[in-house]
Design a protein around this motif. Structure first.
Motif, short mmCIF file in Angstrom:
data_model
loop_
_atom_site.label_atom_id
_atom_site.label_comp_id
_atom_site.label_asym_id
_atom_site.label_seq_id
_atom_site.Cartn_x
_atom_site.Cartn_y
_atom_site.Cartn_z
N PHE A 1 1.82 -18.45 92.63
CA PHE A 1 0.73 -17.78 92.51
C PHE A 1 0.50 -16.57 91.62
CE2 PHE A 1 0.53 -19.93 96.67
CZ PHE A 1 -0.65 -20.44 96.90
N VAL A 2 1.42 -15.97 91.41
CA VAL A 2 1.35 -14.76 90.32
C VAL A 2 1.20 -15.31 89.02
CG1 VAL A 2 2.52 -12.78 89.20
CG2 VAL A 2 2.60 -12.94 91.81
N ASN A 3 1.76 -16.41 88.70
CA ASN A 3 1.49 -17.03 87.36
C ASN A 3 0.15 -17.58 87.23
OD1 ASN A 3 4.12 -16.36 86.16
ND2 ASN A 3 5.23 -18.23 86.87
N THR B 1 -8.90 -9.57 91.92
CA THR B 1 -7.73 -10.36 92.46
C THR B 1 -7.82 -10.35 93.85
OG1 THR B 1 -6.84 -7.91 92.63
CG2 THR B 1 -6.11 -9.14 90.72
N TRP C 1 -2.28 -16.64 88.57
CA TRP C 1 -3.35 -15.46 88.12
C TRP C 1 -3.01 -14.99 86.84
CZ3 TRP C 1 -1.04 -10.43 87.62
CH2 TRP C 1 -1.83 -9.37 87.34
N GLN C 2 -1.59 -14.81 86.43
CA GLN C 2 -1.20 -14.35 85.27
C GLN C 2 -1.72 -15.11 84.17
OE1 GLN C 2 2.64 -13.28 84.69
NE2 GLN C 2 2.77 -12.81 82.67
N ARG C 3 -1.39 -16.30 84.12
CA ARG C 3 -1.16 -17.22 82.98
C ARG C 3 -2.71 -17.99 82.56
NH1 ARG C 3 4.80 -19.12 82.19
NH2 ARG C 3 5.63 -17.03 82.13
N ARG C 4 -3.42 -18.09 83.73
CA ARG C 4 -4.73 -18.62 83.62
C ARG C 4 -4.85 -20.05 83.16
NH1 ARG C 4 -9.23 -13.98 82.88
NH2 ARG C 4 -8.08 -12.30 84.03
N GLY D 1 -11.62 -10.64 87.13
CA GLY D 1 -10.76 -9.58 87.48
C GLY D 1 -10.70 -9.16 89.05
N GLN E 1 5.78 -17.22 95.42
CA GLN E 1 5.44 -16.15 94.77
C GLN E 1 5.22 -16.19 93.34
OE1 GLN E 1 7.43 -12.26 95.67
NE2 GLN E 1 6.90 -11.36 93.87
N LEU F 1 -7.73 -14.03 94.90
CA LEU F 1 -6.42 -14.85 94.80
C LEU F 1 -5.74 -14.81 96.32
CD1 LEU F 1 -4.11 -16.05 93.17
CD2 LEU F 1 -2.98 -13.78 93.23
#
Lengths: 195, 243
Positions: free
Chosen positions: A65-67, A29, A69-72, A27, A62, A32
């Motif tokens: 990197f967001v994916n 962030t 973090w999001q999808r793991r 958690g 973008q 990242l």
């Protein structure tokens, strides 16, 4: 959210990728941001090369990197962060380029590809990253132009070998042998550098 | 050491395997080797790693700093939108004695009303700005059985890649919880950001983490989740969006 802290005030540069991933999954962030600082240039450079459009390359960076973090979906036991990010970036860039003939194969191969280079990067790896890149460039410069050309088209444009054959006006068999020989030569040159 | 059972061209076939140019029969052959010979697995990994390293040969081009800001904004919960300095004012005014109390009270009421109107104005301006984008998508949010009193509006601007949500009577969550917005496309939930309203009428705006959040044929849902949980919907469904 708990504040992000490093044990014993460890400098960011000394935290391994694996530790950062563990913190990110827990958690924090902020982890990242450090991963971004390590790999954003690699991701953006590849995206820019493949998409030839700075705005789209920024957008893809973008998304990557967001994916991430999001999808793991990244598993540190199955490969390095850099390898995962470049493979994912390439796959998404090819999707954007609508390389329909190669798309199914690329997605199918995604899991297999990320399984390679199953060592997680250490801080030392980051310190020697520039040296590795120089070795890679030197190795690529040593393989015949004709072999390098087909490898680069296959990698950056995602064209199938029959499409490369059509594009360059050379027989399919020649494309096949050049790309295989080029890859083997590159692998042997890098092994020699590492020895 | 290489097994004598392997043909002379085994590495060439492995290169073809990485390059995805083998026929089905050759793929089956390599798969069989992979299950039998460790040196084949090691060599395949090395060739795959070599292939994966090709982008490292490119001259490094750093992305603009804005990209980093956008990513960190997308993964960080939205900050509270409103400030509440009313208490400082009221404590100061109470000291003026009973004679001033009524005046102070009136001032507070006026100030709070002013704040409410200013917030409403900011909200309206933000919504109007979003509406003015022709590509914007508007959703009416209604509370589910969990929060039946809650209502709101959601504006997705796919061009600016922003989401703006206004909520009424959606309770403020604890600091360890957030509301998460999801776009459901083909049954697959896509994380579209998170927020936590700080007052009965509030609005929050943030950068969308995924382009697919701006797609036309998606259903928008809001759930209450723990902020440290992975971005997979697991908490209560609190609001649904109708376009």
């Amino acid at each position: 959210m708990a504040p992000f802290s490093t044990p014993d005030s460890m400098p960011e540069s000394k935290i391994s990728d694996r530790d950062l991933i563990n913190r990110l999954w827990a958690g924090h962030t902020e982890a990242l941001a450090i991963l971004y600082d390590r790999y954003a240039s690699l991701v953006y450079t590849l995206a820019l090369r493949m998409l030839s459009n700075p705005a789209e390359a920024e957008d893809l960076t973008q998304e990557v990197f967001v994916n991430f973090w999001q999808r793991r979906q990244y598993d540190p036991d199955r490969g390095s962060v850099g390898s995962y990010l470049t493979t994912y970036t390439r796959s998404r860039a090819l999707d954007r380029l609508r390389v329909s003939s190669g798309r199914a194969n690329i997605l199918q191969r995604f899991q297999r590809i990320t399984a390679a280079s199953s060592r997680s990067a250490t801080p030392f790896d980051h310190a020697s990253q520039q040296e590795d890149q120089q070795q890679l460039r030197a190795a690529l410069a040593q393989i015949p132009d004709t072999e390098r050309q087909v490898l680069e088209i296959a990698y950056f444009q995602g064209l199938s070998q029959s499409q490369i054959s059509e594009k360059l006006g050379i027989p399919l068999g020649t494309v096949k042998s050049r790309s295989r020989q080029g890859l083997l030569r590159l692998r042997d040159l890098l092994r020699r550098h590492q020895a | 050491m290489t097994s004598p059972s392997l043909p002379e061209n085994w590495r060439t076939l492995l290169a073809g395997y990485v390059l995805n140019d083998l026929d089905a029969e050759e793929v089956a052959l390599v798969d069989q080797w992979l299950s039998q010979y460790p040196e084949v697995t090691a060599e395949l990994d090395a060739l795959q790693a070599t292939w994966n390293r090709i982008p490292e040969s490119l001259p490094i081009e750093p992305p603009p700093p804005l990209v980093r800001d956008r990513i960190l904004a997308a993964v960080t919960p939205a900050a509270p939108a409103a400030t509440t300095p009313a208490r400082r004012w009221s404590w100061g005014l109470v000291g003026f004695g009973l004679g001033w109390a009524a005046t102070a009270l009136a001032l507070i009421v006026v100030w709070q009303e002013n704040q409410r109107l200013r917030l409403a104005l900011r909200q309206t301006e933000a919504v109007v700005a979003s509406f003015s984008q022709p590509a914007s998508r508007l959703y009416t949010l209604t509370g589910t059985d969990v929060e039946p009193q809650a209502s709101g509006r959601l504006v997705i601007d796919p061009n600016d890649r922003t989401a703006l949500v206004t909520t009424t009577d959606l309770p403020t969550l604890s600091s360890r919880e957030v509301y998460r917005l999801w776009a459901i496309a083909d049954g697959d939930p896509i994380y579209c950001g998170e927020f936590n309203p700080q007052q009965p009428q509030d609005f929050n705006q943030w950068a969308l983490p995924d382009l697919a959040c701006g797609d036309v044929d998606v259903q928008m849902l809001i759930t209450a989740e723990r902020s440290t949980d992975p971005p997979v919907p697991a908490g209560d469904l609190v609001m649904e969006g109708q376009s």
